[in-house]
Structure formats: C-alpha cells, structure tokens
Design an enzyme around this catalytic site. Structure first.
Site, mmCIF file in Angstrom:
data_model
loop_
_atom_site.group_PDB
_atom_site.id
_atom_site.type_symbol
_atom_site.label_atom_id
_atom_site.label_comp_id
_atom_site.label_asym_id
_atom_site.label_seq_id
_atom_site.Cartn_x
_atom_site.Cartn_y
_atom_site.Cartn_z
ATOM 1 N N ASN A 1 0.964 -1.285 -0.176
ATOM 2 C CA ASN A 1 0.063 -0.153 -0.047
ATOM 3 C C ASN A 1 0.887 1.233 -0.103
ATOM 4 O O ASN A 1 0.472 2.376 -0.540
ATOM 5 C CB ASN A 1 -0.928 -0.039 1.153
ATOM 6 C CG ASN A 1 -2.141 -0.912 0.959
ATOM 7 O OD1 ASN A 1 -2.964 -0.346 0.198
ATOM 8 N ND2 ASN A 1 -2.296 -2.091 1.463
ATOM 9 N N HIS B 1 -7.947 -0.852 5.855
ATOM 10 C CA HIS B 1 -8.080 -2.166 6.482
ATOM 11 C C HIS B 1 -9.128 -2.941 5.351
ATOM 12 O O HIS B 1 -9.863 -2.635 4.716
ATOM 13 C CB HIS B 1 -9.240 -1.792 7.508
ATOM 14 C CG HIS B 1 -9.629 -2.978 8.440
ATOM 15 N ND1 HIS B 1 -8.595 -3.327 9.206
ATOM 16 C CD2 HIS B 1 -10.559 -3.773 8.309
ATOM 17 C CE1 HIS B 1 -9.432 -4.687 9.785
ATOM 18 N NE2 HIS B 1 -10.572 -4.906 9.126
ATOM 19 N N GLY C 1 -10.535 4.630 18.741
ATOM 20 C CA GLY C 1 -10.951 3.273 18.826
ATOM 21 C C GLY C 1 -10.095 2.404 17.786
ATOM 22 O O GLY C 1 -9.119 2.994 16.951
ATOM 23 N N VAL C 2 -10.360 1.191 17.631
ATOM 24 C CA VAL C 2 -9.424 0.316 16.562
ATOM 25 C C VAL C 2 -10.642 0.097 15.354
ATOM 26 O O VAL C 2 -11.585 -0.440 15.601
ATOM 27 C CB VAL C 2 -9.116 -1.138 17.280
ATOM 28 C CG1 VAL C 2 -8.582 -2.076 16.205
ATOM 29 C CG2 VAL C 2 -8.243 -0.826 18.327
ATOM 30 N N GLU D 1 -7.358 -2.080 -2.363
ATOM 31 C CA GLU D 1 -6.886 -1.238 -1.435
ATOM 32 C C GLU D 1 -5.903 -0.610 -1.913
ATOM 33 O O GLU D 1 -6.075 0.901 -1.871
ATOM 34 C CB GLU D 1 -6.079 -2.239 -0.469
ATOM 35 C CG GLU D 1 -6.930 -3.009 0.482
ATOM 36 C CD GLU D 1 -5.852 -3.854 1.378
ATOM 37 O OE1 GLU D 1 -4.881 -3.328 1.838
ATOM 38 O OE2 GLU D 1 -6.141 -5.103 1.827
#
Ligand code: GAR
Length: 208
Positions: free
Chosen positions: A15, A116, A150-151, A181
């Site tokens: 990426n 992600h 947060g995750v 991605e």
C-alpha cells in the site's frame, strides 16, 4: 500549500508503494513523501521506500504491540524532524500492525488514515480476510478511514466491495482485496490533498 506525508508500515509495504507510485506518476499531486517509519527492522517496505528516495526509519517496538504513548512519542519526534506536523501533515498507516495511542490520534486529529481489508464495521482487528471467510459472507472488501481513538472505528472515507468466490482461500481473497486497497488508498490521499474531505459526525463528505 502541499501536504507533507509520513507512511507507517510493518512489513511488505505494498500500500505504501502504491501511494509512492501514485505520487511519482502524478495521480497524487501536492503531496511530498517525507518519511516512512517501520516498527520492525529489515522489512521489505524499508527497501522499497529507499528505492523511491524516501527516508526510511526503523523505530523498533521489539514486538510490543499495545497502544503506548511512550512509543508513539518516538514516532512523533521522527515526524517532527521530517516536518510532518499537525498543520501540514498526513500520516498514512499502511499495514502498520500497531494500535496508535489516543494522545497521538488527538495531536494529528483527522490527519491519520488507515487501510483495512474488510468493509468496516465488519471484521475489525486482525485477520479480517480470514474472519470474512469463516463468517461466510458473500461480499467483503476494503476501507480507508480516518483514525480515531478506537480500533478501526473512525469515519469512513472510501470503501470498495470484493466478491467472495466459492473457491477462495484466505490468500486468494486477500490478494483480490489488496488490488482494490491500492486503488482506494491512492484516491483517498488525493482527495485529502485536494481538501475535498469534510467530516460531519461519522460521515466523510466528498466535495465535488
Ligand atoms: C493490507 O492488506 C492491509 O489492509 C492490512 O495489512 C496488509 C498490509 O499489506 N492491514 C490491516 O490488516 C490493519 N488492521 P501491505 O504491507 O502490503 O500494504
């Protein structure tokens, strides 16, 4: 004003490479890659970054993974040295297998992005492609989002769906997701650089 970019990696760096190539080929403009930081030594991403002429720095976490402001302070110092600041910078997490501390997130508020390999909020955390296969979903995909405390919970910038095929295993599914991605991460960075992302609550509006 151009954006000073830092990319945080842990391994292969495909990426990261897509973003650096996007900049080199002019699909991303007004973004200057300043530094690539890895929490692991001797990973492919470091070599690739150097091939692109980008400073590549190891800040070894010795395998300790939890959110840790003391560790993140070392990253912060490195970003500052490379002039990637909260008012001119963008920090892209690209396969960076650490949770960043809330202190770091607050300092670079809405200037940290992550990629992600699932359609969040489905399958956050590790092994998202395996989670998708085991759950039995027919469609999964990938998400670029801003990082919050947060995750994998921050406002979603772009997503793309990828079909799960009957004969998929983790590897084949992961590799088809990875292709997408690379596309959406490059696009998200370009949208950021053009100042076209406006965060309204949980929604990220893309200005035309
Ligand atoms: C990518 O599939 C990325 O989405 C994933 O790790 C891989 C890194 O590949 N990230 C996560 O799972 C984060 N939770 P790369 O190093 O070749 O970019």
């Amino acid at each position: 004003m151009s954006i000073n970019l830092a990319i945080l990696v842990s391994g292969r760096g495909s990426n990261m490479e897509a973003i650096l190539r996007g900049i080199r080929e002019g699909r991303i403009s007004n973004v200057v890659p300043k530094v690539v930081v890895s929490n692991r030594p001797n990973v492919r991403a470091l070599d690739v970054a150097r091939q692109y002429g980008v400073d590549a720095v190891v800040i070894d976490d010795d395998g300790r993974k939890g959110a840790d402001w003391e560790y993140d302070k070392r990253i912060l110092a490195c970003l500052e040295e490379h002039d990637v600041m909260p008012d001119n910078g963008l920090v892209c997490l690209a396969g960076f297998m650490r949770i960043v501390s809330s202190e770091f997130v607050r300092r670079y508020r809405w200037r940290i992005m992550n990629i992600h390999p699932s359609l969040l909020p489905a399958f956050p955390g590790l092994h998202a492609q395996r989670q998708a296969l085991e759950y039995g979903v027919k469609v999964t995909g990938c998400t670029v989002h801003f990082v919050d405390e947060g995750v994998d919970t921050g406002p979603i910038i772009l997503q793309e769906a990828v079909e799960v095929r009957e004969d998929d295993d983790v590897e084949s599914l992961a590799s088809r997701i990875l292709e997408r991605e690379h596309v959406i991460y490059v696009r998200a960075v370009q949208l950021f650089a053009e100042g076209r992302l406006r965060i309204e609550g949980r929604r990220v509006r893309i200005l035309i």
